[in-house]
Every structure is written in structure tokens, then in C-alpha cells.
Scaffold this motif. Structure first.
Motif, PDB file in Angstrom:
ATOM      1  N   SER A  91      -6.272   6.070  -3.294  1.00  0.00           N
ATOM      2  CA  SER A  91      -6.103   4.793  -2.597  1.00  0.00           C
ATOM      3  C   SER A  91      -7.413   4.446  -1.893  1.00  0.00           C
ATOM      4  N   THR A  92      -8.048   3.370  -2.328  1.00  0.00           N
ATOM      5  CA  THR A  92      -9.345   2.998  -1.761  1.00  0.00           C
ATOM      6  C   THR A  92      -9.216   2.210  -0.469  1.00  0.00           C
ATOM      7  N   GLY A  93      -8.026   1.651  -0.211  1.00  0.00           N
ATOM      8  CA  GLY A  93      -7.851   0.820   0.972  1.00  0.00           C
ATOM      9  C   GLY A  93      -8.283  -0.614   0.777  1.00  0.00           C
ATOM     10  N   GLY A  94      -8.688  -0.971  -0.445  1.00  0.00           N
ATOM     11  CA  GLY A  94      -9.087  -2.346  -0.728  1.00  0.00           C
ATOM     12  C   GLY A  94     -10.470  -2.678  -0.210  1.00  0.00           C
ATOM     13  N   GLY A  95     -10.734  -3.971  -0.065  1.00  0.00           N
ATOM     14  CA  GLY A  95     -12.068  -4.420   0.318  1.00  0.00           C
ATOM     15  C   GLY A  95     -12.445  -4.084   1.742  1.00  0.00           C
ATOM     16  N   PHE A 134       0.829  -1.204   0.000  1.00  0.00           N
ATOM     17  CA  PHE A 134       0.000   0.000   0.000  1.00  0.00           C
ATOM     18  C   PHE A 134       0.862   1.251   0.000  1.00  0.00           C
ATOM     19  N   TRP A 135       1.841   1.297   0.896  1.00  0.00           N
ATOM     20  CA  TRP A 135       2.638   2.523   1.071  1.00  0.00           C
ATOM     21  C   TRP A 135       3.635   2.736  -0.055  1.00  0.00           C
ATOM     22  N   GLN A 136       4.117   1.660  -0.672  1.00  0.00           N
ATOM     23  CA  GLN A 136       5.002   1.829  -1.828  1.00  0.00           C
ATOM     24  C   GLN A 136       4.291   2.579  -2.945  1.00  0.00           C
ATOM     25  N   VAL A 137       3.017   2.255  -3.171  1.00  0.00           N
ATOM     26  CA  VAL A 137       2.233   2.951  -4.194  1.00  0.00           C
ATOM     27  C   VAL A 137       1.992   4.408  -3.795  1.00  0.00           C
ATOM     28  N   VAL A 138       1.628   4.627  -2.535  1.00  0.00           N
ATOM     29  CA  VAL A 138       1.351   5.989  -2.062  1.00  0.00           C
ATOM     30  C   VAL A 138       2.573   6.882  -2.245  1.00  0.00           C
ATOM     31  N   PHE A 139       3.717   6.426  -1.748  1.00  0.00           N
ATOM     32  CA  PHE A 139       4.919   7.258  -1.840  1.00  0.00           C
ATOM     33  C   PHE A 139       5.424   7.376  -3.278  1.00  0.00           C
ATOM     34  N   GLY A 140       5.208   6.341  -4.094  1.00  0.00           N
ATOM     35  CA  GLY A 140       5.569   6.435  -5.504  1.00  0.00           C
ATOM     36  C   GLY A 140       4.768   7.514  -6.206  1.00  0.00           C
ATOM     37  N   GLY A 141       3.488   7.635  -5.850  1.00  0.00           N
ATOM     38  CA  GLY A 141       2.660   8.699  -6.410  1.00  0.00           C
ATOM     39  C   GLY A 141       3.140  10.077  -6.008  1.00  0.00           C
ATOM     40  N   PHE A 142       3.496  10.229  -4.719  1.00  0.00           N
ATOM     41  CA  PHE A 142       4.036  11.513  -4.252  1.00  0.00           C
ATOM     42  C   PHE A 142       5.285  11.891  -5.050  1.00  0.00           C
ATOM     43  N   ALA A 143       6.191  10.912  -5.212  1.00  0.00           N
ATOM     44  CA  ALA A 143       7.485  11.195  -5.845  1.00  0.00           C
ATOM     45  C   ALA A 143       7.333  11.557  -7.317  1.00  0.00           C
TER      46      ALA A 143
END
Length: 494
Positions: free
Chosen positions: A198-202, A182-191
Motif C-alpha cells: 500500500s503506497t498511500g497514494g499521492g 484503503f482499509w478494505q484493500v488492506v484487510f482483504g489482503g490479510f484475509a
């Protein structure tokens, strides 16, 4: 400034020279001085850190394994020994004169508070993720701000590998949790300055909420756990939804067989999403990073492109620990080169990679960084099954992924290992649970499963149970767990 563009075109010799230099520096100025665990390991084995000068010298350092992190009555907080603990005495005794002189000048010119703030930014833990606890108790790994910047860098590199432009809209369906994906995607977006929802999944928005989000936002890129992405798309298809806006799907946190990519692409095509690119990723908490494939056809993988300025990978024989050659099969071993709050070196991942490492330029994107074969399975999925009272069989359950994923009539499946009559002294039983496609011949599916499993693993399941999709989703915990419960071992722990 991230040197990725230059690094991705560097020669093999230049990359190895860079790794040699970074390894020697990292061990002598960070790992040995500040890590209680590795200082103890080096001292107990009488290893002078100054003698570790090249990648080849890693063989003199003992392996680290998952058991080194696990708590015990004697050491209830073993993981703490992997957290860096810098202090003035260790700095004075271990840092080279040039590095100490730079520290003195910084203190003189900018003051003691500036130097203290720099150390806090580089080494003080400010963030934490956990292993998922699939095979052991979840273990925390901490990050400093320096490590979080590295998470930005690896995320940005992955988005570049996928050829995702910052003008594209992205939906992240990885589960919201203190886990790497989850956090790899979040920080990749920031960078990369990319808009990511990010929906947080099910667990957070539910399947209906995720479908509504996709239809509202119309992203060109979707990221998530393979089983949950497939589940959401299946439900959306049943509702008659169109997904013609999707161009790329990025999957992670689980094995991604080629057959799964083809099946997902077929489903997306039936919903209007033509020529979708589907990418696999590989990562693990102990590395605090993930790696990715570059664009190819669905029937081939480029392998995972590595970051040689951030880590070293080895492939070793799982039994002897001998380092294998380029392209050879073996267990994956990871060494950090640029970590701060905590780090592992010569860490045995428990992942078996078929095809090993290659150092040849990628034939699809021409990048020259090392690549890791995407044919990776868990060594822990090799189970000792006593299916008769005469003898047991060593069974690689990873083969079941291939057998069941390639059956077009099987929509979802689960393997369950237990004891006959729930008696701990009885023989083992292996049951297969299946949700079949509507209109399928269940008798033929059962026969095919038993024949293919016997052919592939020399083991026949005791029974094949057919369940409705709603019950199968609950068994797999697709909507509620961080990873689906694909193979469940219900036998009593010894």
C-alpha cells in the motif's frame, strides 16, 4: 469459515429465507436492544421489533438519512446514538431464552472474564473510518473486532470475484486515510494471504514514488481511485515506462464510466499491458463494506455482486419512498444484517441506480447472489442552477461525466459553478475547465462541449477554459485529496 462458495450458488428462495431469519434476529438481539437511535425510532413509531420477520416488513420502518448523523447545537454528537451500547438489563429483557441459557453455560464453564472478553470482541469499538465529507461534514463510523472480521470477509470475497490468486503481487494506491477504500484493500489482503504493498497514494509517496514502486515491484494487480490511477499512468507514459506486467486494474471511491475504462485500457496497451481487465467497485462508509464486478469485457459490466448474508438492499422512489421492483431505477437503500459496534438500517444512500437490482444468476460468473447495476450517480449532483434572472433549471451534473469522459481530445476536466462577478445576488455561472490532448483543435473542442452539454442537459456552459495539465492536476487535487474535485460548487451556502 466464510460460506461464500455455498452462498454464491444458493437459490433465490434460500437467499430470501436466510435474509428473513437474519433480519429478525439482528433487529431483536442487537439493533433494538443496543442502539439508542433505533430503539427511540421503534418506540416513537410504536413498532414492535418482534413483528419485523421478513424483508417485506422493512417498509414499516422509517428511513435513516445522512442528516440523522450530523451534529447540531441540540445534539453535538448525533453519531454516538448509532453506536451499540449493550448492558445486562437490555440483554435480559430482549434476548431469547436459548441465547440467555448459552450465556449462562459459557459463564459457568469458562468464567465471567471469558464472557466479558467475548462481548468486547463482538461489540467494543476498536477502529474507526470516516465519510469523505463530499456533501457533509465527515462522520465517523466505528468497528468492533467482529466488524473488522467482516471487513476481512468482504475484501476476500472481492479478490475472489476479481479472480486474483494469492500468488500475485498487488499494489494499493488508494490514499492512506481513515476511509473505507484503503482499509478494505488492506484487510482483504490479510484475509486472502495476498501480498499487497500500500503506497498511500499521492499524498504519501507522490506520483514519482508510485511509479518507481510499480516498476520495482512489477505487480499484476493495481488498485486505486480512477483519476489518480489515470494520472500516474499518464505521467509514466510520458516518461516512456513499460507496464506490461499489469493484468488487472481495480478502481473505486468514484464513478467509473465505461468510456473511462476504455481510455485507460488504451493507454495501458500503449505501454505494453495487453488485454488488461478493469473492474469497478462500489462501497460506502456507512455499510463498512464494498462490492465488485466480476470479469467481463471492457464494454459491459456484470453489476456489483452483493453479500446477502451481510446486508439487504432496496431500491425506492426518491420522492415517494415506494419500494421499486426488480430492475427498476431508484434510490439505493441499505440495511445491515451482521453489524456490531454500530449499524444503520433503511439507510438512504443518496445514490441513484439506473437498472436497480437483479436476482438472476450472473451470465458471466454464474453466481446467484443479487447484483446491483453499476450505473450509479449521486442525487446530490442534481443542482438547481439559476442561469438567467427569469427562471432556474434543475440540472443533473452526472451527465457531464458521460459527455466529457467520452471526448477523446479531453484529457482532464472540471466543472465549476459560481455566481456572476462573485455577487451572491447575481445569476449562476457554469464554467468548464479542460486539459486537452496535445495537438487538439481547441476551437472544435469548445464547440463540441457546448453542443453536447446543451443536447444532454439543456444547459450551455458560460465558458470553456483550457489549462495546461499541471494546472489542471492542481485544480482537481488529484495528488493531494482523497477524491478529485471534479464538480465544484463555489456558490455561497444559504
Amino acid at each position: 469459515m466464510d460460506p461464500w462458495r455455498k452462498l454464491a450458488g444458493a437459490s433465490r428462495e434460500d437467499i430470501r429465507r436466510l435474509q428473513d431469519n437474519k433480519l429478525h434476529s439482528f433487529i431483536n438481539t442487537c439493533l433494538y436492544p443496543f442502539s439508542p437511535h433505533y430503539r427511540r425510532v421503534f418506540d416513537q413509531h410504536k413498532i414492535d421489533p418482534k413483528t419485523i420477520r421478513t424483508v417485506e416488513d422493512l417498509k414499516y420502518i422509517p428511513f435513516t438519512s445522512k442528516t440523522d448523523f450530523l451534529s447540531s447545537d441540540q445534539k453535538p454528537d448525533s453519531f454516538r446514538d448509532f453506536i451499540f451500547q449493550p448492558d445486562k438489563d437490555r440483554i435480559r429483557s430482549c434476548w431469547p431464552a436459548t441465547k440467555l441459557l448459552a450465556l449462562v453455560f459459557s459463564r459457568a464453564l469458562r468464567g465471567a472474564s471469558y464472557v466479558e472478553d467475548r462481548f468486547n470482541q463482538e461489540f467494543r469499538p476498536v477502529f474507526m473510518t470516516f465519510t469523505t465529507g463530499t456533501t457533509h461534514t465527515p462522520v465517523p463510523f466505528v468497528y468492533s473486532n467482529y466488524d473488522i472480521r467482516n471487513l476481512h470477509i468482504s475484501g476476500d470475497r472481492m479478490l475472489k470475484l476479481f479472480d486474483i490468486k494469492n500468488s500475485e503481487r498487488v499494489v494499493n494506491m488508494f490514499p492512506y486515510a481513515p476511509h473505507l477504500a484503503f482499509w478494505q484493500v488492506v484487510f482483504g489482503g490479510f484475509a486472502s494471504c495476498t501480498l499487497i504493498l500500500s503506497t498511500g497514494g499521492g499524498k504519501v509517496m507522490g506520483t514519482e514514488g508510485n511509479i518507481a514502486t510499480l516498476l520495482k515491484m512489477k505487480p499484476s494487480v493495481l488498485l486505486g481511485v480512477p483519476s489518480y490511477v489515470y494520472h500516474v499512468m499518464r505521467v509514466a507514459k510520458e516518461k516512456g515506462c513499460r507496464m506490461d506486467f499489469l493484468k488487472k486494474v481495480v478502481l473505486g471511491a468514484s464513478k467509473i464510466p465505461q468510456a473511462f475504462k476504455l481510455r485507460l485500457a488504451e493507454m495501458l496497451a500503449s505501454m505494453g499491458a495487453k488485454d488488461v481487465s478493469i473492474f469497478g467497485t462500489y462501497g460506502f462508509t456507512e455499510a463498512r463494506a464494498a462490492w465488485a464486478e466480476c470479469p467481463t469485457g471492457l464494454d459491459v459490466s456484470s453489476g456489483y455482486h452483493l453479500y446477502p448474508d451481510k446486508e439487504i438492499f432496496e431500491v425506492v422512489d426518491p420522492q415517494t419512498g415506494e419500494v421499486k421492483g426488480e430492475g427498476e431505477d431508484g434510490e439505493l437503500v441499505y440495511t445491515a444484517l451482521d453489524a456490531r459496534a454500530s449499524a444503520v438500517i433503511r439507510y438512504r444512500t443518496g445514490d441513484f441506480v439506473k437498472g436497480g437490482l437483479t436476482y438472476e444468476p450472473c451470465p458471466y460468473c454464474q453466481r446467484t447472489v443479487p447484483r446491483l447495476s453499476s450505473d450509479i450517480t449521486r442525487l446530490s449532483n442534481v443542482k438547481d442552477l439559476n442561469l438567467s434572472k427569469i427562471k432556474g433549471s434543475l440540472v443533473n451534473l452526472n451527465h457531464f461525466y458521460t459527455v466529457l469522459s467520452e471526448m477523446p481530445s479531453v484529457d482532464e476536466w472540471q466543472i465549476e459553478i459560481g455566481k456572476k462577478n462573485n455577487d451572491p445576488f447575481e445569476v449562476d455561472e457554469l464554467n468548464v475547465y479542460v486539459a486537452a490532448k496535445d495537438g487538439s483543435n481547441l476551437g472544435k473542442i469548445e464547440d463540441d462541449i457546448k453542443k453536447q452539454m446543451l443536447l444532454t442537459t439543456e444547459v450551455t456552459p458560460n465558458a470553456v477554459h483550457f489549462l495546461p495539465m499541471s494546472e489542471m492536476v492542481k485544480r482537481l487535487e488529484v495528488e493531494t485529496a482523497n477524491k478529485e474535485k471534479r464538480i465544484v460548487d463555489c456558490r455561497p451556502k444559504e
